[in-house]
Design a protein around this motif. Structure first.
Motif, PDB file in Angstrom:
ATOM      1  N   ASP A 294       1.114  -1.205  -0.201  1.00 37.48           N
ATOM      2  CA  ASP A 294       0.088   0.106  -0.365  1.00 37.48           C
ATOM      3  C   ASP A 294       0.952   1.322  -0.147  1.00 37.48           C
ATOM      4  OD1 ASP A 294       0.956  -0.718   2.473  1.00 37.48           O
ATOM      5  OD2 ASP A 294      -0.913  -0.098   3.466  1.00 37.48           O
ATOM      6  N   ASP A 295       2.066   1.096   0.864  1.00 37.91           N
ATOM      7  CA  ASP A 295       2.734   2.396   0.896  1.00 37.91           C
ATOM      8  C   ASP A 295       3.782   2.261  -0.804  1.00 37.91           C
ATOM      9  OD1 ASP A 295       2.026   2.805   3.673  1.00 37.91           O
ATOM     10  OD2 ASP A 295       4.115   1.945   4.186  1.00 37.91           O
ATOM     11  N   ALA A 296       3.560   1.681  -0.841  1.00 39.88           N
ATOM     12  CA  ALA A 296       4.659   1.338  -2.456  1.00 39.88           C
ATOM     13  C   ALA A 296       3.027   1.796  -3.508  1.00 39.88           C
ATOM     14  CB  ALA A 296       4.732   0.135  -2.576  1.00 39.88           C
ATOM     15  N   LEU A 297       2.499   1.653  -3.262  1.00 41.63           N
ATOM     16  CA  LEU A 297       1.361   2.228  -4.584  1.00 41.63           C
ATOM     17  C   LEU A 297       1.333   3.474  -4.228  1.00 41.63           C
ATOM     18  CD1 LEU A 297      -1.063   1.464  -6.376  1.00 41.63           C
ATOM     19  CD2 LEU A 297      -2.005   1.477  -5.026  1.00 41.63           C
ATOM     20  N   GLU A 298       1.181   4.399  -2.845  1.00 45.90           N
ATOM     21  CA  GLU A 298       1.315   5.744  -3.120  1.00 45.90           C
ATOM     22  C   GLU A 298       2.047   6.663  -3.559  1.00 45.90           C
ATOM     23  OE1 GLU A 298      -0.459   7.383   0.654  1.00 45.90           O
ATOM     24  OE2 GLU A 298      -1.128   5.923   1.212  1.00 45.90           O
ATOM     25  N   LEU A 299       3.605   5.796  -3.243  1.00 46.20           N
ATOM     26  CA  LEU A 299       5.426   6.269  -3.588  1.00 46.20           C
ATOM     27  C   LEU A 299       4.881   6.328  -5.385  1.00 46.20           C
ATOM     28  CD1 LEU A 299       7.449   4.902  -1.224  1.00 46.20           C
ATOM     29  CD2 LEU A 299       6.559   7.362  -0.962  1.00 46.20           C
ATOM     30  N   ILE A 300       4.417   4.884  -5.871  1.00 48.87           N
ATOM     31  CA  ILE A 300       4.400   4.966  -7.333  1.00 48.87           C
ATOM     32  C   ILE A 300       3.500   6.606  -8.028  1.00 48.87           C
ATOM     33  CG2 ILE A 300       3.282   3.365  -9.272  1.00 48.87           C
ATOM     34  CD1 ILE A 300       6.661   3.311  -8.640  1.00 48.87           C
ATOM     35  N   HIS A 301       2.445   6.690  -7.319  1.00 46.12           N
ATOM     36  CA  HIS A 301       1.346   7.004  -8.437  1.00 46.12           C
ATOM     37  C   HIS A 301       2.038   8.891  -7.784  1.00 46.12           C
ATOM     38  CE1 HIS A 301      -2.184   4.171  -7.504  1.00 46.12           C
ATOM     39  NE2 HIS A 301      -1.994   3.989  -8.656  1.00 46.12           N
ATOM     40  N   LEU A 302       2.688   8.915  -6.793  1.00 49.31           N
ATOM     41  CA  LEU A 302       3.651  10.558  -6.655  1.00 49.31           C
ATOM     42  C   LEU A 302       4.665  11.038  -7.594  1.00 49.31           C
ATOM     43  CD1 LEU A 302       3.336  12.844  -4.954  1.00 49.31           C
ATOM     44  CD2 LEU A 302       5.083  11.504  -3.554  1.00 49.31           C
ATOM     45  N   ALA A 303       5.038   9.653  -7.900  1.00 53.97           N
ATOM     46  CA  ALA A 303       5.819   9.717  -9.197  1.00 53.97           C
ATOM     47  C   ALA A 303       5.514   9.815 -10.166  1.00 53.97           C
ATOM     48  CB  ALA A 303       6.529   8.757  -9.007  1.00 53.97           C
ATOM     49  N   GLN A 304       4.115   9.504 -10.668  1.00 53.30           N
ATOM     50  CA  GLN A 304       3.469   9.033 -12.260  1.00 53.30           C
ATOM     51  C   GLN A 304       3.208  10.801 -12.177  1.00 53.30           C
ATOM     52  OE1 GLN A 304       1.114   5.888 -11.210  1.00 53.30           O
ATOM     53  NE2 GLN A 304       1.826   4.364 -12.855  1.00 53.30           N
ATOM     54  N   TYR A 305       2.114  10.682 -11.061  1.00 50.15           N
ATOM     55  CA  TYR A 305       1.647  12.382 -11.240  1.00 50.15           C
ATOM     56  C   TYR A 305       2.867  14.010 -11.528  1.00 50.15           C
ATOM     57  CZ  TYR A 305      -0.786  16.247  -9.541  1.00 50.15           C
ATOM     58  OH  TYR A 305      -1.634  18.271  -9.744  1.00 50.15           O
ATOM     59  N   GLY A 306       3.788  13.141 -10.710  1.00 50.72           N
ATOM     60  CA  GLY A 306       4.909  14.526 -10.525  1.00 50.72           C
ATOM     61  C   GLY A 306       5.735  14.325 -11.829  1.00 50.72           C
ATOM     62  N   SER A 307       5.913  13.203 -12.818  1.00 53.10           N
ATOM     63  CA  SER A 307       6.420  12.960 -13.456  1.00 53.10           C
ATOM     64  C   SER A 307       5.358  13.169 -15.048  1.00 53.10           C
ATOM     65  CB  SER A 307       7.833  12.110 -13.692  1.00 53.10           C
ATOM     66  OG  SER A 307       6.678  11.183 -13.485  1.00 53.10           O
ATOM     67  N   ARG A 308       3.962  12.813 -14.669  1.00 56.74           N
ATOM     68  CA  ARG A 308       3.360  12.744 -15.817  1.00 56.74           C
ATOM     69  C   ARG A 308       3.335  13.607 -17.334  1.00 56.74           C
ATOM     70  NH1 ARG A 308       1.133  16.493 -12.891  1.00 56.74           N
ATOM     71  NH2 ARG A 308      -0.118  18.078 -12.956  1.00 56.74           N
ATOM     72  N   ASP A 309       4.495  15.203 -17.163  1.00 57.98           N
ATOM     73  CA  ASP A 309       4.222  15.769 -17.926  1.00 57.98           C
ATOM     74  C   ASP A 309       5.447  15.405 -18.940  1.00 57.98           C
ATOM     75  OD1 ASP A 309       1.576  16.524 -18.197  1.00 57.98           O
ATOM     76  OD2 ASP A 309       1.753  18.284 -16.906  1.00 57.98           O
ATOM     77  N   CYS A 310       6.841  15.132 -18.024  1.00 55.42           N
ATOM     78  CA  CYS A 310       8.063  15.598 -18.683  1.00 55.42           C
ATOM     79  C   CYS A 310       9.001  14.018 -18.667  1.00 55.42           C
ATOM     80  CB  CYS A 310       9.011  16.108 -17.857  1.00 55.42           C
ATOM     81  SG  CYS A 310       8.762  15.907 -15.641  1.00 55.42           S
ATOM     82  N   ALA A 311       8.492  12.875 -18.141  1.00 60.37           N
ATOM     83  CA  ALA A 311       8.264  11.585 -18.091  1.00 60.37           C
ATOM     84  C   ALA A 311       8.685  10.846 -19.604  1.00 60.37           C
ATOM     85  CB  ALA A 311       8.518  10.521 -17.251  1.00 60.37           C
ATOM     86  N   THR A 312       9.917  10.342 -19.527  1.00 60.27           N
ATOM     87  CA  THR A 312      10.010   9.616 -21.306  1.00 60.27           C
ATOM     88  C   THR A 312       9.199   8.102 -21.209  1.00 60.27           C
ATOM     89  OG1 THR A 312      11.727   8.243 -20.718  1.00 60.27           O
ATOM     90  CG2 THR A 312      12.437  10.340 -21.692  1.00 60.27           C
ATOM     91  N   PRO A 313       8.980   7.900 -22.572  1.00 52.28           N
ATOM     92  CA  PRO A 313       7.629   6.572 -22.321  1.00 52.28           C
ATOM     93  C   PRO A 313       8.343   5.387 -21.388  1.00 52.28           C
ATOM     94  CG  PRO A 313       7.739   7.222 -24.575  1.00 52.28           C
ATOM     95  CD  PRO A 313       8.834   8.465 -23.936  1.00 52.28           C
ATOM     96  N   ARG A 314       9.934   5.198 -21.536  1.00 57.10           N
ATOM     97  CA  ARG A 314      10.328   4.140 -21.115  1.00 57.10           C
ATOM     98  C   ARG A 314      10.414   4.428 -19.241  1.00 57.10           C
ATOM     99  NH1 ARG A 314      14.461   0.649 -23.136  1.00 57.10           N
ATOM    100  NH2 ARG A 314      14.759   2.190 -24.868  1.00 57.10           N
ATOM    101  N   THR A 315      10.324   5.530 -18.340  1.00 53.84           N
ATOM    102  CA  THR A 315      10.332   5.500 -17.771  1.00 53.84           C
ATOM    103  C   THR A 315       8.602   5.568 -17.254  1.00 53.84           C
ATOM    104  OG1 THR A 315      12.190   7.731 -17.556  1.00 53.84           O
ATOM    105  CG2 THR A 315      10.504   7.565 -15.646  1.00 53.84           C
ATOM    106  N   GLN A 316       8.239   6.150 -17.517  1.00 50.19           N
ATOM    107  CA  GLN A 316       6.250   5.193 -17.932  1.00 50.19           C
ATOM    108  C   GLN A 316       5.968   4.538 -17.540  1.00 50.19           C
ATOM    109  OE1 GLN A 316       4.087   8.556 -20.703  1.00 50.19           O
ATOM    110  NE2 GLN A 316       5.139  10.264 -18.990  1.00 50.19           N
TER     111      GLN A 316
END
Length: 493
Positions: A294-316
């Motif tokens: 559950d903590d892992a999921l919250e951290l991943i969702h935070l990562a996705q939200y924070g980089s949604r407009d700038c991360a490359t497809p490989r990172t996403q």
């Protein structure tokens, strides 16, 4: 009787019910717990500690052991039960810790970040030389971990006040002592360390990475132009993440978490959101390892939200794959499958437009994608009560990963981990002969990779095989060879 290092104060008149409860859940005997404590103490260089059954009995009766015993017990029960078990949850008192070396709720400001990284890396180097690591740290989990990390996205100035997101932090406009080629060399050295880690495991070059990180913080404490400062912060973030990853690989979980947190702070100062999302994914992976999906999921969702407009497809794609791992460990099949599909679909766009990607994400190859998705299905199988249906979903994807990693000499640790993963899939399908053959291949690779993570997973897989198929000759033979060929615990350096 136990030696002086295992002693404590006998101020408690009543039995320690909290410690007793965790002790019962562990399934250990008093003698086995004493042996585990002594082994971990030797691993840390605390050779003065000599615990026996009578000492364990006194702890259960209410005696308060002195450091580092509480930390050792916290780590042992956490690993045994697959969840973070804090010192306080054991009914024990931990030594006072200053904010600079404990906790994860740190100030989000450049000068403080530099000072904290410098202090922690220096302490790590000094303690590592004496072989005494990780005793002053405690793992954070739940809101205590996630809530401070959410402030990664809050724009701040060096004074802690909010500022427009694109406005740079003011830095002295003094000529830099560092030339462009020198900065290039720092960055290429970090890439070289990352390659060594993939080839040889975290145990061989960890101290070198920590030393390089400390050198970079020295440069950051000198006045630098803004562009140079940002590059140095990015370099510090990558090195701190790698130090955390290597610490995780050799079993130093509190150290790993501390480095990940410091890395995220440095990435914020560098203004590099994709790098920050990668660091959060490493923290997420650690939480899955510690039984906190559950903590892992919250951290991943935070990562996705924070980089949604700038991360490359490989990172996403990597973030979707880690999201799938979290959902799998939470026992949510439909969300797992959706995240797996998103990872596959997004990965198909990687490199299509010729975009140059940072070195830290290049590890996420087709082999890695298949390995992560296969482990998601494998994890689902375990959560669903050793489901053969999910094991069958995992098998072809895991085999593809193994075949691809077999051709990749730069990622031998990943090859070993996926061989072990495929071995566990065959155990789930009740095919001990195929499992043993794969574990034997993994053992050969493990002998050339200094990774406690590989060794531990191999031991656990063979323990499961011996428990379920102890009458199979190949299982018995390989278990005996594993005991002889791999040390009980790799030395953390």
């Amino acid at each position: 009787m136990g030696g002086s290092g295992a002693g404590g104060t006998n101020t408690g008149k009543r039995p320690n019910g909290q410690l007793g409860s965790w002790f019962l859940r562990s399934g250990w005997s008093k003698g086995e717990l004493a042996r585990q404590v002594n082994r971990r103490a030797r691993q840390m260089g605390a050779h003065h500690i000599s615990t026996d059954t009578s000492r364990v009995r006194r702890w259960l009766d209410g005696e308060q052991p002195r450091e580092p015993i509480p930390r050792i017990l916290s780590e042992l029960f956490s690993e045994r039960l697959g969840a973070v078990v804090a010192v306080e949850e054991l009914g024990l008192r931990s030594a006072h810790q200053s904010p600079s070396v404990s906790g994860v709720d740190l100030p989000w400001a450049g000068p403080q970040t530099v000072a904290l990284i410098s202090e922690f890396s220096r302490s790590d180097l000094m303690l590592a030389r004496r072989g005494f690591l990780g005793t002053s740290l405690a793992l954070a989990a739940g809101p205590a971990l996630v809530e401070p990390m959410q402030r990664w996205l809050v724009p701040t100035s060096a004074g802690g006040q909010e500022q427009p997101e694109d406005e740079p932090v003011a830095t002295p406009s003094r000529a830099s002592r560092l030339s462009g080629p020198e900065l290039d060399l720092l960055e290429s050295t970090t890439a070289m360390f990352r390659l060594w880690d993939a080839q040889c495991g975290g145990g061989l070059r960890r101290k070198a990475v920590v030393g390089q990180l400390h050198e970079v913080t020295d440069l950051l404490q000198e006045p630098q132009p803004e562009a140079t400062s940002r590059r140095l912060f990015r370099c510090a973030a990558e090195l701190a993440e790698l130090a955390g990853w290597m610490s995780y690989d050799v079993g130093l979980q509190p150290n790993a978490q501390k480095y990940f947190v410091l890395a995220l702070h440095a990435a914020k100062e560098a203004g590099d959101k994709p790098l920050g999302s990668y660091i959060l994914s490493s923290m997420s992976r650690q939480m899955i390892h510690l039984g906190r999906p559950d903590d892992a999921l919250e951290l991943i969702h935070l990562a996705q939200y924070g980089s949604r407009d700038c991360a490359t497809p490989r990172t996403q794609a990597m973030l979707y794959a880690m999201e799938a791992r979290a959902y799998a460990n939470m026992g949510q099949p439909s969300k797992t499958k959706r995240a797996v599909r998103m990872a596959e679909d997004t990965f198909s766009d990687a490199g299509v437009d010729g975009e140059v990607e940072p070195d830290w994400i290049r590890f996420f190859s087709e082999a890695e994608l298949n390995g992560e998705n296969a482990h998601s299905y494998r994890d689902l199988a375990y959560v669903a009560g050793r489901s053969p249906a999910y094991a069958s979903l995992a098998e072809p994807v895991m085999r593809r990963a193994v075949d691809l990693f077999a051709e990749d000499t730069d990622h031998q640790r990943s090859y070993a981990l996926n061989l072990i993963g495929l071995a566990t899939v065959h155990l789930l399908k009740r095919e001990p002969e195929q499992s043993t053959a794969l574990a034997e291949k993994a053992l050969k690779v493990a002998e050339s990779v200094r990774s406690e993570r590989v060794n531990t997973r191999l031991r656990k897989t063979l323990d499961t095989a011996a428990r379920d198929f102890g009458d199979v000759a190949g299982v018995v033979d390989l278990t005996e060879r594993l005991t002889a060929q791999l040390p009980e615990s790799a030395e953390a350096v």
